[in-house]
Enzyme design. Sequence first.
Site, short mmCIF file in Angstrom:
data_model
loop_
_atom_site.label_atom_id
_atom_site.label_comp_id
_atom_site.label_asym_id
_atom_site.label_seq_id
_atom_site.Cartn_x
_atom_site.Cartn_y
_atom_site.Cartn_z
N CYS A 108 -2.20 9.51 2.63
CA CYS A 108 -1.75 8.95 1.35
C CYS A 108 -2.69 9.28 0.20
O CYS A 108 -2.26 9.37 -0.94
CB CYS A 108 -1.59 7.43 1.48
SG CYS A 108 -3.08 6.63 2.08
N GLU A 150 0.88 -1.18 0.00
CA GLU A 150 0.00 0.00 0.00
C GLU A 150 0.91 1.22 0.00
O GLU A 150 1.41 1.62 1.04
CB GLU A 150 -0.90 -0.02 1.25
CG GLU A 150 -1.89 -1.16 1.28
CD GLU A 150 -3.10 -0.91 0.38
OE1 GLU A 150 -3.37 0.27 0.05
OE2 GLU A 150 -3.77 -1.88 0.02
P1 NAD Z 1 7.70 5.08 7.45
O1 NAD Z 1 8.95 5.88 7.30
O2 NAD Z 1 7.05 5.02 8.78
O3 NAD Z 1 8.04 3.65 6.91
C1 NAD Z 1 7.10 2.64 6.84
C2 NAD Z 1 7.63 1.39 7.50
O4 NAD Z 1 8.81 0.97 6.84
C3 NAD Z 1 7.99 1.61 8.96
O5 NAD Z 1 7.41 0.58 9.71
C4 NAD Z 1 9.49 1.57 8.97
O6 NAD Z 1 10.01 1.02 10.16
C5 NAD Z 1 9.83 0.70 7.80
N1 NAD Z 1 11.13 1.03 7.21
C6 NAD Z 1 11.65 2.27 7.03
N2 NAD Z 1 12.87 2.19 6.44
C7 NAD Z 1 13.12 0.87 6.23
C8 NAD Z 1 14.19 0.13 5.64
N3 NAD Z 1 15.27 0.73 5.15
N4 NAD Z 1 14.09 -1.22 5.61
C9 NAD Z 1 13.00 -1.83 6.09
N5 NAD Z 1 11.95 -1.19 6.65
C10 NAD Z 1 12.00 0.15 6.73
O7 NAD Z 1 6.59 5.60 6.50
P2 NAD Z 1 6.75 6.35 5.17
O8 NAD Z 1 7.35 5.47 4.14
O9 NAD Z 1 7.35 7.71 5.39
O10 NAD Z 1 5.19 6.57 4.88
C11 NAD Z 1 4.77 7.54 4.07
C12 NAD Z 1 4.42 6.97 2.71
O11 NAD Z 1 3.45 5.97 2.87
C13 NAD Z 1 3.81 7.96 1.77
O12 NAD Z 1 4.34 7.76 0.48
C14 NAD Z 1 2.34 7.62 1.77
O13 NAD Z 1 1.67 7.98 0.62
C15 NAD Z 1 2.39 6.15 1.96
N6 NAD Z 1 1.17 5.69 2.57
C16 NAD Z 1 0.37 4.86 1.85
C17 NAD Z 1 -0.83 4.45 2.40
C18 NAD Z 1 -1.75 3.55 1.69
O14 NAD Z 1 -2.68 3.06 2.32
N7 NAD Z 1 -1.57 3.27 0.41
C19 NAD Z 1 -1.19 4.88 3.68
C20 NAD Z 1 -0.32 5.69 4.37
C21 NAD Z 1 0.87 6.08 3.81
#
Ligand code: NAD
Length: 466
Positions: free
Chosen positions: A254, A220
């Site tokens: 998102c 997602e």
């Molecule tokens: P985040 O930085 O919290 O990362 C998400 C998860 O990935 C966390 O649990 C984190 O611990 C893990 N993570 C981070 N770096 C990692 C790595 N190098 N290796 C393994 N795991 C790792 O969240 P984010 O990515 O900043 O979230 C924002 C993004 O998520 C935006 O692009 C948003 O659009 C998208 N998003 C999508 C939805 C959806 O339902 N489609 C919902 C919310 C957010």
Amino acid sequence: MNKPIARSKLQDQIAPRLARLRAGFNSGRTRAHAWRYEQLFRIEAMLTEREDEFAAALFKDLGKSPGDAFTTEIGFVKAEARLARKRLRRWMRPRRVGTPMLALPARSKIVPEPLGVALIIGPWNYPIQLVLAPLVGAIAAGNCAVVKPSEIATHSAAALARYLPDYLDPDCITVIEGGVSETEALLAVRWDKIFYTGGGRVGRIVMAAAAKHLTPVTLELGGKSPAIVLEDANIEAAARRIVWGRFLNTGQTCVSPDYVLVAPGREPALLEAMKAVLTHFFGADPRTSPDFGRIINDHHFNRLTAMLEDGEVVAGGQIDKNSRYIAPTILRKVSPEAPVMQEEIFGPILPVLTMASLNEAIAFVDARPKPLALYLFSRSREAARRVIAETSAGGVTINDTVLHLAVPGLPFGGVGDSGTGAYHGIHGFRAFSHDKAVLNKPSWPDPPLRYPPGSRFKRRWLRRIL
Ligand code: NAD
């Protein structure tokens, strides 16, 4: 600062917890309707009894108002769990399908079976909803699961780790907290399903890790979701609904409309209407509004403030570094090449670009990565038909924003760069199920048509029935 712990040590710490879940799944109890029903009921109970604690955590992490905390997180998941609980029997039931002549006599059915032990990785922006709503699907489908909340929303992660074990079967559901090292250690293990919500960069890491074990994934992800406002749109309604969707959760959503493409003749009216809506929603100084939150951390604050330079500020623009406040900001005269138009904004900034025609707007969208959501504001059925047919997006809402994700009958998910797979309602159940094909034949009769030796007679009959 804590030194990162070596991955092998983390794996040693994780291993006994995973072994417990494997044993829990292998015990077979998650397959029973009663277990699934009970766990879903307990999720609802937890969210009712601990609503204040979860709302407080969301406020500390994101400045989320109690109203938004309930509507977009706590109440949302309760509704999802309630729906799953009520429909569970129907979803679990095998589905009969027709059997072709060649296989007759026989009965064919699809039997949904749980995948096993799932890993659910969540982001920080809706830190409760985005791990618990997938968990509802996982439980409904009869899986065990590890929930890995985002370390960035620290208070919400702690609340989940604190309360989930009090309510849910500890042999089957567990919370593992941690950041990159912990997630890497988790990703090195074999899972039966990985459900990841977050950005595309980590999405690629997750998919690569899953590929090693051929583990199915749901990703997602996000992207730049456009809002197209045509000449014939109801401008007042468009302004209200775009502003609501964009600035909900301080723009850290998102499916937020990420930018607006408006017919040039309507730009002045739309900008005026959006400014009026901003004042109506958040008052003359949004800094003091209980309905407007803060940016999650300094990294995102700095990333966002740089984008304020990318156009002419029509509304907002004020910042406060100490409280990580960025006023709800509308920009015009933005170049499609500007940084604000290159990456998902994920904050309270809304660029407005003009587009001479629907054709041009469609071409603009089609030339970019497939968005998670697409919004059209128009009274024209033909325009709606064209946008749905000629663009690709995870979901489309006509004359509103964000709300398609609140319809449990609709699959919620992206396509291409915005993700793969979907959930919510029965789609969540399906995301964590395998549809097993079952053909059941009696031993007799056994027409010899398909067996060797072949003959002209057999071939003639085969041509008729295939
Ligand atoms: P985040 O930085 O919290 O990362 C998400 C998860 O990935 C966390 O649990 C984190 O611990 C893990 N993570 C981070 N770096 C990692 C790595 N190098 N290796 C393994 N795991 C790792 O969240 P984010 O990515 O900043 O979230 C924002 C993004 O998520 C935006 O692009 C948003 O659009 C998208 N998003 C999508 C939805 C959806 O339902 N489609 C919902 C919310 C957010």
